[in-house]
Design a protein around this motif. Structure first.
Motif, mmCIF file in Angstrom:
data_model
loop_
_atom_site.group_PDB
_atom_site.id
_atom_site.type_symbol
_atom_site.label_atom_id
_atom_site.label_comp_id
_atom_site.label_asym_id
_atom_site.label_seq_id
_atom_site.Cartn_x
_atom_site.Cartn_y
_atom_site.Cartn_z
ATOM 1 N N ILE A 176 -5.413 7.423 4.628
ATOM 2 C CA ILE A 176 -5.044 8.030 3.351
ATOM 3 C C ILE A 176 -6.334 8.424 2.641
ATOM 4 C CG2 ILE A 176 -3.768 7.762 1.204
ATOM 5 C CD1 ILE A 176 -2.043 7.691 3.747
ATOM 6 N N ASP A 177 -6.740 9.673 2.872
ATOM 7 C CA ASP A 177 -7.959 10.203 2.279
ATOM 8 C C ASP A 177 -7.590 11.240 1.220
ATOM 9 O OD1 ASP A 177 -7.067 12.319 3.815
ATOM 10 O OD2 ASP A 177 -8.755 12.286 5.222
ATOM 11 N N ALA A 178 -8.576 11.991 0.750
ATOM 12 C CA ALA A 178 -8.310 12.963 -0.312
ATOM 13 C C ALA A 178 -7.271 13.993 0.115
ATOM 14 C CB ALA A 178 -9.609 13.645 -0.717
ATOM 15 N N ARG B 106 -4.292 -3.221 4.846
ATOM 16 C CA ARG B 106 -5.736 -3.394 4.935
ATOM 17 C C ARG B 106 -6.413 -2.340 4.067
ATOM 18 N NH1 ARG B 106 -4.761 -7.660 6.308
ATOM 19 N NH2 ARG B 106 -5.442 -8.868 8.131
ATOM 20 N N GLY B 107 -7.497 -2.751 3.393
ATOM 21 C CA GLY B 107 -8.193 -1.845 2.497
ATOM 22 C C GLY B 107 -8.737 -0.617 3.187
ATOM 23 N N GLY B 108 -9.166 -0.753 4.425
ATOM 24 C CA GLY B 108 -9.773 0.358 5.137
ATOM 25 C C GLY B 108 -8.830 1.485 5.474
ATOM 26 N N LEU B 109 -7.524 1.309 5.222
ATOM 27 C CA LEU B 109 -6.570 2.395 5.469
ATOM 28 C C LEU B 109 -6.692 3.501 4.426
ATOM 29 C CD1 LEU B 109 -3.356 0.311 6.273
ATOM 30 C CD2 LEU B 109 -4.837 1.469 7.918
ATOM 31 N N VAL B 110 -7.267 3.177 3.275
ATOM 32 C CA VAL B 110 -7.288 4.098 2.143
ATOM 33 C C VAL B 110 -8.729 4.356 1.710
ATOM 34 C CG1 VAL B 110 -6.552 4.450 -0.255
ATOM 35 C CG2 VAL B 110 -5.043 3.255 1.349
ATOM 36 N N ASP B 111 -9.033 5.614 1.428
ATOM 37 C CA ASP B 111 -10.297 5.967 0.802
ATOM 38 C C ASP B 111 -10.140 5.665 -0.690
ATOM 39 O OD1 ASP B 111 -12.421 7.221 -0.486
ATOM 40 O OD2 ASP B 111 -12.444 8.945 0.866
ATOM 41 N N ASP B 112 -10.631 4.515 -1.116
ATOM 42 C CA ASP B 112 -10.400 4.074 -2.488
ATOM 43 C C ASP B 112 -11.014 5.011 -3.523
ATOM 44 O OD1 ASP B 112 -8.928 1.954 -1.613
ATOM 45 O OD2 ASP B 112 -10.369 0.398 -2.163
ATOM 46 N N ALA B 113 -12.152 5.610 -3.206
ATOM 47 C CA ALA B 113 -12.768 6.550 -4.151
ATOM 48 C C ALA B 113 -11.881 7.778 -4.338
ATOM 49 C CB ALA B 113 -14.153 6.962 -3.660
ATOM 50 N N ALA B 114 -11.298 8.263 -3.243
ATOM 51 C CA ALA B 114 -10.384 9.403 -3.337
ATOM 52 C C ALA B 114 -9.123 9.018 -4.097
ATOM 53 C CB ALA B 114 -10.035 9.908 -1.933
ATOM 54 N N LEU B 115 -8.638 7.794 -3.886
ATOM 55 C CA LEU B 115 -7.459 7.318 -4.619
ATOM 56 C C LEU B 115 -7.763 7.245 -6.111
ATOM 57 C CD1 LEU B 115 -4.621 6.122 -4.810
ATOM 58 C CD2 LEU B 115 -5.620 3.881 -4.266
ATOM 59 N N LEU C 273 -5.702 9.319 -8.986
ATOM 60 C CA LEU C 273 -5.008 8.654 -10.088
ATOM 61 C C LEU C 273 -5.528 9.135 -11.439
ATOM 62 C CD1 LEU C 273 -4.937 5.078 -8.543
ATOM 63 C CD2 LEU C 273 -2.904 6.412 -9.156
ATOM 64 N N LYS C 274 -6.832 9.264 -11.556
ATOM 65 C CA LYS C 274 -7.414 9.701 -12.828
ATOM 66 C C LYS C 274 -7.032 11.144 -13.152
ATOM 67 C CE LYS C 274 -11.748 8.381 -13.594
ATOM 68 N NZ LYS C 274 -13.170 8.054 -13.327
#
Length: 339
Positions: free
Chosen positions: A223-225, A242-251, A255-256
């Motif tokens: 789950i990236d940008a 697992r956290g590595g499934l998602v690009d947290d910065a892109a998430l 959201l913002k």
């Protein structure tokens, strides 16, 4: 080793119950609980500290510590490493096998509680529970408009034990369920009303996207940008895997910018990559994010189950047998000439 000799089992996890300790003792195991610093888990222990704790251990019940080749090579007595959990990306399974040891996971112990947790996050984000309470704490009783889970489309990425548990729970919400999985069980899917689609269709059609896939090279940053851009602006993302499934910065950016409506997160990239801590802190500060500290499996009942399964795996190996096949992630005893 003498069949009647005591074996030493070291537990480096918190919340290890008396009943499981008694079970281990009844199988001639001396149990040592690691004394962890307040607020720390075994994943924060250094290799030197682990070697000191495990030098005379025959079995190790582990949480999130990294089980590396370098560490295992310094523990010749250690026969079995059992995770109180199911993820094992921190265990060097090749090294476990090469060094003649057994690695195991506690399959089946936390399926129900993590599935419950995923539903809790779906409902909490959809009904804007955090935002409502934040407003009330600030003195405003303004009513925020949430969204139903009832009869919505939910996309499940990964149909293992936990993903299937989520599907079962969603039956009561009359949800339309889409799924992406490796090898579909067509008979089960028909029975549960699950439609198998590709990831693009799932992302574009789902009101909720819930992640239940293992972390592998193929699923890292799934789950990236670009993936987030395919989701509805009214959709929410739930990650209890697992956290590595998602690009947290892109998430965070999505959201913002209001490109998706919210997220329910139990796992974060910063758990394995401290450089992402600032992104995690920004995520959990957002009013439309419900965050928990990788606690989905940590119910009283779930911990009792996983404690017991991990202990049973340890006892099986120390008594010359084998854990249930589904629990075994590495078994190198044949390489050491054992039967």
């Amino acid at each position: 080793m003498n069949d009647h000799a005591m074996r030493t089992v070291v537990v480096t996890q918190r919340f290890f119950d008396d009943e499981t300790i008694a079970y281990l003792k009844s199988h001639r195991c001396e149990v040592r609980l690691a004394e962890l610093p307040p607020g720390e888990a075994d994943g924060e222990l250094t290799e030197d500290a682990l070697v000191q704790m495990l030098a005379d251990a025959d079995g190790w019940i582990v949480g999130h510590a990294r089980v590396t080749r370098a560490l295992l090579s310094k523990l010749p007595r250690l026969q079995v490493i059992a995770r109180r959990g199911v993820g094992h990306e921190r265990v060097d399974t090749a090294a476990v096998a090469d060094l003649g040891k057994v690695g195991a996971i506690a399959v089946g112990g936390n399926d129900a509680c993590v599935a419950d947790h995923a539903l809790a996050l779906m409902l909490a984000v959809s009904h804007r529970l955090r935002e409502s309470q934040m407003q009330m704490n600030a003195g405003s009783w303004t009513i925020l408009t949430g969204a139903d889970l009832y009869r919505k489309t939910v996309g499940i990425v990964g149909l293992g034990r936990i993903g299937r548990g989520v599907v079962q729970r969603l039956q009561g919400f009359e949800a339309r369920i889409l799924a992406v999985t490796g090898t579909p069980d067509e008979a089960w899917s028909r029975k549960m009303g699950v439609a198998h689609v590709d990831l693009d269709e799932l992302l574009a059609s789902s009101d909720v996207v819930s992640l239940h896939a293992p972390l592998t090279p193929a699923t890292r940053m799934l789950i990236d940008a670009e993936a987030l851009a395919r989701m509805k602006p009214t959709a929410i993302l739930v990650n209890t895997a697992r956290g590595g499934l998602v690009d947290d910065a892109a998430l965070l950016d999505a959201l913002k910018a209001g490109r998706i409506a919210g997220a329910g997160l139990d796992v974060f990239l910063s758990e394995s990559d401290p450089s992402c801590t600032s992104v995690t802190n920004e995520l959990i500060a957002l009013p439309n994010v419900i965050a928990t500290p990788h606690s989905g499996a940590s119910t009283r009942e779930g911990l009792l189950r996983t404690n017991r399964i991990a202990a049973q795996c340890v006892v099986a190996v120390l008594e010359g047998g084998a854990p249930p096949p589904a629990c075994v992630i590495a078994d190198g005893r044949h390489r050491a000439g054992s039967t």
